[in-house]
Every structure is written in structure tokens, then in C-alpha cells.
Design an enzyme around this catalytic site. Structure first.
Site, PDB file in Angstrom:
ATOM      1  N   LEU A  25       0.815  -1.215   0.000  1.00  0.00           N
ATOM      2  CA  LEU A  25       0.000   0.000   0.000  1.00  0.00           C
ATOM      3  C   LEU A  25       0.849   1.266   0.000  1.00  0.00           C
ATOM      4  O   LEU A  25       0.437   2.310  -0.498  1.00  0.00           O
ATOM      5  CB  LEU A  25      -0.924   0.013   1.229  1.00  0.00           C
ATOM      6  CG  LEU A  25      -1.951  -1.117   1.330  1.00  0.00           C
ATOM      7  CD1 LEU A  25      -2.707  -1.033   2.652  1.00  0.00           C
ATOM      8  CD2 LEU A  25      -2.924  -1.074   0.154  1.00  0.00           C
ATOM      9  N   GLY A  26       2.043   1.173   0.567  1.00  0.00           N
ATOM     10  CA  GLY A  26       2.924   2.339   0.624  1.00  0.00           C
ATOM     11  C   GLY A  26       4.218   1.978   1.316  1.00  0.00           C
ATOM     12  O   GLY A  26       4.333   0.928   1.944  1.00  0.00           O
ATOM     13  N   GLY A  28       8.047   3.800   3.245  1.00  0.00           N
ATOM     14  CA  GLY A  28       8.833   4.943   3.692  1.00  0.00           C
ATOM     15  C   GLY A  28      10.291   4.565   3.802  1.00  0.00           C
ATOM     16  O   GLY A  28      10.750   3.603   3.170  1.00  0.00           O
ATOM     17  N   PHE A  30      12.082   3.280   6.330  1.00  0.00           N
ATOM     18  CA  PHE A  30      12.415   2.008   6.952  1.00  0.00           C
ATOM     19  C   PHE A  30      11.175   1.146   7.210  1.00  0.00           C
ATOM     20  O   PHE A  30      11.203   0.230   8.019  1.00  0.00           O
ATOM     21  CB  PHE A  30      13.179   2.230   8.268  1.00  0.00           C
ATOM     22  CG  PHE A  30      12.462   3.136   9.241  1.00  0.00           C
ATOM     23  CD1 PHE A  30      11.495   2.637  10.100  1.00  0.00           C
ATOM     24  CD2 PHE A  30      12.776   4.488   9.303  1.00  0.00           C
ATOM     25  CE1 PHE A  30      10.842   3.453  10.988  1.00  0.00           C
ATOM     26  CE2 PHE A  30      12.128   5.317  10.198  1.00  0.00           C
ATOM     27  CZ  PHE A  30      11.162   4.802  11.053  1.00  0.00           C
ATOM     28  N   LYS A  48       1.930  -2.464   9.034  1.00  0.00           N
ATOM     29  CA  LYS A  48       3.138  -1.665   8.850  1.00  0.00           C
ATOM     30  C   LYS A  48       4.333  -2.522   9.260  1.00  0.00           C
ATOM     31  O   LYS A  48       4.479  -2.873  10.428  1.00  0.00           O
ATOM     32  CB  LYS A  48       3.064  -0.397   9.706  1.00  0.00           C
ATOM     33  CG  LYS A  48       4.232   0.564   9.529  1.00  0.00           C
ATOM     34  CD  LYS A  48       4.005   1.822  10.373  1.00  0.00           C
ATOM     35  CE  LYS A  48       5.107   2.850  10.192  1.00  0.00           C
ATOM     36  NZ  LYS A  48       4.836   4.080  11.007  1.00  0.00           N
ATOM     37  N   ASP A 143       1.631  16.359  13.161  1.00  0.00           N
ATOM     38  CA  ASP A 143       1.837  16.286  11.709  1.00  0.00           C
ATOM     39  C   ASP A 143       0.498  16.145  10.981  1.00  0.00           C
ATOM     40  O   ASP A 143       0.343  15.281  10.117  1.00  0.00           O
ATOM     41  CB  ASP A 143       2.773  15.143  11.347  1.00  0.00           C
ATOM     42  CG  ASP A 143       3.312  15.256   9.917  1.00  0.00           C
ATOM     43  OD1 ASP A 143       3.314  16.386   9.373  1.00  0.00           O
ATOM     44  OD2 ASP A 143       3.723  14.225   9.350  1.00  0.00           O
ATOM     45  N   LYS A 145      -2.005  16.867   8.280  1.00  0.00           N
ATOM     46  CA  LYS A 145      -1.947  17.322   6.890  1.00  0.00           C
ATOM     47  C   LYS A 145      -2.858  16.405   6.077  1.00  0.00           C
ATOM     48  O   LYS A 145      -3.275  15.338   6.575  1.00  0.00           O
ATOM     49  CB  LYS A 145      -0.507  17.259   6.367  1.00  0.00           C
ATOM     50  CG  LYS A 145       0.145  15.871   6.468  1.00  0.00           C
ATOM     51  CD  LYS A 145       1.591  15.916   6.026  1.00  0.00           C
ATOM     52  CE  LYS A 145       2.268  14.546   6.208  1.00  0.00           C
ATOM     53  NZ  LYS A 145       3.679  14.586   5.788  1.00  0.00           N
ATOM     54  N   ASN A 148      -2.371  12.602   5.934  1.00  0.00           N
ATOM     55  CA  ASN A 148      -2.578  11.833   7.160  1.00  0.00           C
ATOM     56  C   ASN A 148      -4.041  11.776   7.582  1.00  0.00           C
ATOM     57  O   ASN A 148      -4.343  11.379   8.707  1.00  0.00           O
ATOM     58  CB  ASN A 148      -1.720  12.407   8.293  1.00  0.00           C
ATOM     59  CG  ASN A 148      -0.246  12.103   8.089  1.00  0.00           C
ATOM     60  OD1 ASN A 148       0.101  11.184   7.344  1.00  0.00           O
ATOM     61  ND2 ASN A 148       0.623  12.857   8.728  1.00  0.00           N
ATOM     62  N   ASP A 164      -1.220   8.035  11.044  1.00  0.00           N
ATOM     63  CA  ASP A 164       0.217   8.316  11.150  1.00  0.00           C
ATOM     64  C   ASP A 164       0.568   9.081  12.419  1.00  0.00           C
ATOM     65  O   ASP A 164       0.669  10.309  12.430  1.00  0.00           O
ATOM     66  CB  ASP A 164       0.733   9.065   9.930  1.00  0.00           C
ATOM     67  CG  ASP A 164       2.257   9.005   9.848  1.00  0.00           C
ATOM     68  OD1 ASP A 164       2.903   8.648  10.857  1.00  0.00           O
ATOM     69  OD2 ASP A 164       2.814   9.309   8.784  1.00  0.00           O
ATOM     70  N   THR A 183       5.244  19.293   8.775  1.00  0.00           N
ATOM     71  CA  THR A 183       5.335  19.482   7.329  1.00  0.00           C
ATOM     72  C   THR A 183       5.265  20.971   7.037  1.00  0.00           C
ATOM     73  O   THR A 183       4.408  21.669   7.599  1.00  0.00           O
ATOM     74  CB  THR A 183       4.198  18.718   6.626  1.00  0.00           C
ATOM     75  OG1 THR A 183       4.367  17.322   6.899  1.00  0.00           O
ATOM     76  CG2 THR A 183       4.227  18.940   5.125  1.00  0.00           C
TER      77      THR A 183
END
Length: 321
Positions: A25-26, A28, A30, A48, A143, A145, A148, A164, A183
Site C-alpha cells: 500500500l505504501g 517509507g 524504513f 506496517k 503532523d 496534513k 494523514n 500516522d 510538514t
């Protein structure tokens, strides 16, 4: 290769016995997030996968990860992504969370085709209620935004979920937070000043989010981060014509009480949910100009941004928590 030490005591390791791991799905720096199906119940979740080798020697990454897990374990709210379980294998720490399949906030809005100020009000009320819950538990997200904020499903009436919690932190009332994180376009001015800050930073981010939602572009913008930060710290913005001509005075009043440089004078989440914008009759005409701007922004990926801790220049280097 030497065996990696266990990071979390008392958690199961038999992930693949209980879950069928599916598509990516995504990802980053690590971690990777994959869709999975719980074999016993048939329920779909997100997992995750955190690479232990990438973080095992970084005490700050480990502290942040343990903080994220502990915070998410304590949260149960209809508009916040839930942590369902934690597994640990030889080389991965696996966080099992609710699966939100409806996409990110602005992507969903663009795909839907149109929305009204009334639609925006209902959306923001859900988010303010989630923040009221978070702040009542002395937790700052840090965070907030569009990326998220996720929709639970593709259904027109799907709930929004704050996700997140990698930068979230339990607030110590005797010691203000210091870490310069977030951000760029959504970060509060007090974060940039290194004078210390509290959960009020989330309310500033919500003000920016609401502004963008209603007109399609941010209140503060510059390609140069230093110039952007100067704008944010000045707190000066405008309700630009013609984009704001048909927006209600109540919406403008709420934004003006959120984008306040002095955090002590900024609305709290408790105050925000009682604002008149959520109770008055609002315009139901479609915000076509805002939708067009968001569509253009998505095509340029204008609002996509990495965490500020890795984006800011050397003149604004992040400090320790």
C-alpha cells in the site's frame, strides 16, 4: 548474520499463521505498509512492517517508535485509525491497524468531483472532535496534513480517520515540546521559533487545512522554505477574491481564530467544535473553484511533502525532544 534482539516483550511472532499478507500500500524510509487478511475472521487490515535493522542502532528512532505504539494502543475513537495488534518477527516489527481504503483527504475530494461548504463543515467537525479527544488525553499529533487524513472506504458517507502517529507525543504539562517537526506548509509558527510549544500546534494545522479545503490553495506558500517560514511566523494571510467571495463569514471567522500566531489566543479543539460554523445554515452550492485548484495541485503534487525534520535547512536544524 547475528540475530536481532527482541524490541517488544510479550507480543506474538506467528504473523503468517494468522494473516495472509497481500499487496503493498505504501512505503517509507524504513517501513512498508501492506494490505492483509485475518485468516480466522476474514477481516482486512493494514500491516506496517518496520525493518528492525534500520532502526535498531538509532535510539531516537526507537524512542519514537515505542512512543507511537504506546500512544496508538491508548486510542479508541471513530475518527482515528486504531492499532489492533503488534507482532514481532526476527527482522520486522509489525503494527496491525485498521485498513482505510477510501484514500487520502484531498484525493478523495478531487475524485468525488465536487463538494459544498456544508460538506466541508461536516468533515471538519469530525476532525475537531478527534482532536478534542486526543488533546483531552494530552496527546499532540504534530503532523496533521491531508496525507494523514484517510477515508475509511469509498462510500460517499465514509468516515474520515486521522492516521500516522509517528510524530505524535504525550505532552508533559511541565515541559514544553521542542522538536522542530511537521510538514512545512502546515507547521505552526511556535514550532519554528524554538521557544517551546504545546498541542495548540495541531489547531494551527487544522486552520491551514480548512483554508485549503474551502479555496483550493494554502494561506502561506513559497517555493523557498525560509520565505515560507517567515510568512507563517508573521501570521499574515488574506481571503483572496474571488475565491472567498461566496464563503460564509462564519468559516472565515473560524479560520481567523485558528491561524493566530499566539498559541494562547488560538482556539482549542473544545472551543472549535462549538463554533457557529458548525451550527448555522451553510451554503450548499458547489465549491467549483476550490475543487479545480485542488485538482491542479494534485496533478503537480504541490501538497505532497516529506516530514519537515528532513526538509528544513541547516538554519533551522531539528532539536532533540
Amino acid at each position: 548474520m547475528s540475530k536481532l534482539p527482541k524490541l517488544v516483550e510479550g507480543v506474538p511472532s506467528n504473523l503468517t499463521e494468522n494473516f495472509e499478507v497481500m499487496e503493498l500500500l505504501g512505503e517509507g524510509h524504513f517501513a512498508k505498509v501492506k494490505k492483509a487478511r485475518h485468516k480466522a475472521s476474514g477481516k482486512y487490515v493494514a500491516i506496517k512492517f518496520i525493518d528492525k535493522r534500520q532502526i535498531i542502532s538509532d535510539e531516537h528512532q526507537l524512542a519514537s517508535l515505542f512512543s507511537e505504539i504506546n500512544i496508538m494502543k491508548s486510542l479508541k475513537h471513530p475518527h482515528i485509525i486504531r492499532l489492533l495488534d503488534v507482532y514481532e518477527t526476527d527482522d520486522k516489527l509489525c503494527l496491525i491497524t485498521e485498513l482505510a481504503t477510501g484514500g487520502e483527504l484531498f484525493d478523495k475530494i478531487v475524485d468525488r468531483g465536487s463538494y459544498s461548504e456544508r460538506d466541508a463543515s461536516l468533515l471538519m467537525l469530525s476532525l475537531f472532535n478527534a482532536l478534542r479527544y486526543l488533546h483531552s488525553k494530552n496527546i499532540a499529533h504534530r503532523d496533521l496534513k491531508p496525507e494523514n487524513i484517510l477515508y475509511e472506504s469509498d462510500a460517499p458517507t465514509a468516515a474520515v480517520k486521522i492516521s500516522d502517529f509517528g510524530l505524535s507525543k504525550v505532552v508533559d504539562k511541565k515541559k514544553m515540546m521542542q522538536t522542530c517537526c511537521g510538514t512545512p506548509g502546515y507547521v505552526a509558527p511556535e514550532v519554528l521559533s524554538y521557544a517551546g510549544y504545546g498541542p495548540e500546534v495541531d489547531m494551527w494545522s487544522m486552520g491551514v487545512l480548512l483554508y485549503v479545503l474551502l479555496c483550493g490553495f494554502p494561506p502561506f506558500y513559497d517555493e523557498n522554505d525560509a520565505a515560507l517560514f517567515a510568512q507563517i511566523q508573521s501570521g499574515k494571510f488574506e481571503f483572496t477574491s474571488p475565491y472567498w467571495d461566496t464563503i460564509s463569514t462564519e468559516a472565515k471567522d473560524l479560520i481567523s481564530k485558528l491561524l493566530v500566531v499566539d498559541p494562547k489566543k488560538r482556539l482549542t479543539a473544545e472551543q472549535a467544535v462549538s463554533h457557529p460554523w458548525f451550527s448555522v445554515a451553510l451554503p450548499t452550492h458547489k465549491l467549483d473553484a476550490a475543487h479545480q485548484k485542488l485538482t491542479e495541485a494534485r496533478s503537480k503534487r504541490r501538497f505532497k511533502a516529506a516530514g519537515m525534520a528532513v526538509m528544513i535547512g541547516s538554519s533551522l536544524r531539528p532539536k532533540k525532544q
